[in-house]
Structure formats: structure tokens, C-alpha cells
Write a protein that holds these residues in place. Structure first.
Motif, mmCIF file in Angstrom:
data_model
loop_
_atom_site.group_PDB
_atom_site.id
_atom_site.type_symbol
_atom_site.label_atom_id
_atom_site.label_comp_id
_atom_site.label_asym_id
_atom_site.label_seq_id
_atom_site.Cartn_x
_atom_site.Cartn_y
_atom_site.Cartn_z
ATOM 1 N N ARG A 27 0.834 -1.210 0.000
ATOM 2 C CA ARG A 27 0.000 0.000 0.000
ATOM 3 C C ARG A 27 0.865 1.256 0.000
ATOM 4 N N LEU A 28 1.882 1.270 0.860
ATOM 5 C CA LEU A 28 2.776 2.429 0.922
ATOM 6 C C LEU A 28 3.516 2.625 -0.395
ATOM 7 N N ASN A 29 3.934 1.531 -1.002
ATOM 8 C CA ASN A 29 4.637 1.613 -2.276
ATOM 9 C C ASN A 29 3.741 2.238 -3.350
ATOM 10 N N ASN A 30 2.474 1.843 -3.385
ATOM 11 C CA ASN A 30 1.524 2.414 -4.341
ATOM 12 C C ASN A 30 1.286 3.897 -4.065
ATOM 13 N N LYS A 31 1.152 4.253 -2.788
ATOM 14 C CA LYS A 31 0.939 5.652 -2.428
ATOM 15 C C LYS A 31 2.136 6.509 -2.825
ATOM 16 N N VAL A 32 3.326 6.017 -2.548
ATOM 17 C CA VAL A 32 4.541 6.776 -2.883
ATOM 18 C C VAL A 32 4.609 6.990 -4.394
ATOM 19 N N SER A 33 4.253 5.977 -5.153
ATOM 20 C CA SER A 33 4.247 6.112 -6.609
ATOM 21 C C SER A 33 3.258 7.196 -7.055
ATOM 22 N N ASP A 34 2.061 7.198 -6.472
ATOM 23 C CA ASP A 34 1.069 8.230 -6.787
ATOM 24 C C ASP A 34 1.555 9.614 -6.366
ATOM 25 N N GLU A 36 4.616 10.606 -6.082
ATOM 26 C CA GLU A 36 5.691 11.034 -6.980
ATOM 27 C C GLU A 36 5.108 11.685 -8.230
ATOM 28 N N ASP A 37 4.037 11.098 -8.761
ATOM 29 C CA ASP A 37 3.378 11.686 -9.931
ATOM 30 C C ASP A 37 2.790 13.055 -9.599
ATOM 31 N N GLN A 38 2.118 13.148 -8.449
ATOM 32 C CA GLN A 38 1.541 14.426 -8.027
ATOM 33 C C GLN A 38 2.632 15.468 -7.819
ATOM 34 N N LEU A 39 3.716 15.057 -7.196
ATOM 35 C CA LEU A 39 4.822 15.973 -6.922
ATOM 36 C C LEU A 39 5.421 16.498 -8.221
ATOM 37 N N SER A 40 5.591 15.625 -9.171
ATOM 38 C CA SER A 40 6.124 16.032 -10.470
ATOM 39 C C SER A 40 5.206 17.059 -11.138
ATOM 40 N N ALA A 41 3.893 16.808 -11.093
ATOM 41 C CA ALA A 41 2.927 17.733 -11.698
ATOM 42 C C ALA A 41 2.945 19.086 -10.989
ATOM 43 N N THR A 101 6.956 15.561 2.782
ATOM 44 C CA THR A 101 6.877 15.027 4.138
ATOM 45 C C THR A 101 6.215 13.652 4.140
ATOM 46 N N LYS A 102 5.094 13.528 3.423
ATOM 47 C CA LYS A 102 4.397 12.240 3.340
ATOM 48 C C LYS A 102 5.305 11.169 2.745
ATOM 49 N N MET A 103 6.004 11.538 1.687
ATOM 50 C CA MET A 103 6.873 10.564 1.024
ATOM 51 C C MET A 103 8.035 10.154 1.923
ATOM 52 N N GLU A 105 8.050 10.127 5.261
ATOM 53 C CA GLU A 105 7.513 9.264 6.312
ATOM 54 C C GLU A 105 7.214 7.871 5.776
ATOM 55 N N ALA A 106 6.624 7.802 4.587
ATOM 56 C CA ALA A 106 6.304 6.504 3.986
ATOM 57 C C ALA A 106 7.578 5.735 3.666
ATOM 58 N N SER A 107 8.596 6.422 3.163
ATOM 59 C CA SER A 107 9.859 5.761 2.828
ATOM 60 C C SER A 107 10.548 5.211 4.074
ATOM 61 N N GLU A 108 10.471 5.955 5.166
ATOM 62 C CA GLU A 108 11.049 5.482 6.424
ATOM 63 C C GLU A 108 10.332 4.228 6.914
ATOM 64 N N ARG A 109 9.013 4.234 6.833
ATOM 65 C CA ARG A 109 8.243 3.062 7.246
ATOM 66 C C ARG A 109 8.526 1.870 6.321
#
Length: 129
Positions: A27-34, A36-41, A101-103, A105-109
């Protein structure tokens, strides 16, 4: 695809807690991927706004500026357009910081989950992209 060698096989029982950790990682991996797309945009949009801000500095102060609100363009003063543009840039900066920040925290977890899962399953599990 290849079959695992005998020394790579893990004869470890997957417990309920392990499965929950694997699911959380996914789930975290999918969120981080999403994210990343939002961050790029958002970074791209911020770049466009910075370019627009530079263009507005060259504009004539007496001429009204066509400013996009939703799907319509409205003629407003240069000063008003610059202040609105600045507010949009500030909002984008806040959004980018929140996503970072979200990314983080998710990466640390995810790193913690990787450590636990690789510790138990070794090469029998693949958590890399």
C-alpha cells in the motif's frame, strides 16, 4: 523468470503479522508512486507560475491582465494578478512540502518493513521495484 536455488529457498511460515506487513508495504509503495506523480505535476505547475511571474514583471501596468479563474479568463489589474499569482505559488510550495513530508515518512516506514521482512524471509521475498 527463474526458479530459486536450493540455498535461496526459505522454509519459513508466513504468519498473519507477516502478511499484514507485506500488505502495508505494498500500500505504501503504491501511495509513494502516486505521490511522486503528483509531486512532479506540482513542480511543473510551479515552474510555469514562476515563468508567468517573470513575464508579468515586463507587462504594462496600465493594461489589464487576462487571468484564468477556473475555465474562464477575467481581465484584472496587473497588481491583482501578481498578488493572486504569488498566493498560488505559496499554495503550491505548501503542497509540495506536504507531499515531500508524506513521502519521507512513507519511505522510512517502508525501510523498516523491508528490514523486518528481509530479516525473516531473506532472498525469498522481493520488495524492490
Amino acid at each position: 523468470m527463474r526458479m530459486l536455488e536450493k540455498d535461496e529457498e526459505a522454509d519459513v511460515e508466513v504468519k498473519w503479522e507477516d502478511q499484514q506487513r507485506i500488505n502495508e508495504f505494498s500500500r505504501l509503495n503504491n501511495k509513494v508512486s502516486d505521490w511522486e506523480d503528483q509531486l512532479s505535476a506540482k513542480k511543473q505547475e510551479k515552474e510555469y507560475l514562476e515563468d508567468l511571474s517573470g513575464e508579468l514583471e515586463l507587462a504594462d501596468e496600465d493594461e489589464p491582465v487576462k487571468y484564468r479563474l477556473g475555465e474562464a479568463f477575467v481581465a484584472i489589474s496587473l497588481e491583482d494578478a501578481q498578488s493572486r499569482l504569488e498566493k498560488e505559488q505559496d499554495k503550491l510550495t505548501e503542497d509540495i512540502d506536504a507531499l515531500d513530508t508524506k513521502m519521507t515518512e512513507a519511505s522510512e516506514r517502508m525501510a523498516e518493513l523491508k528490514r523486518l521482512l528481509y530479516g525473516k524471509f531473506g532472498n525469498a521475498i522481493n520488495l524492490d521495484k
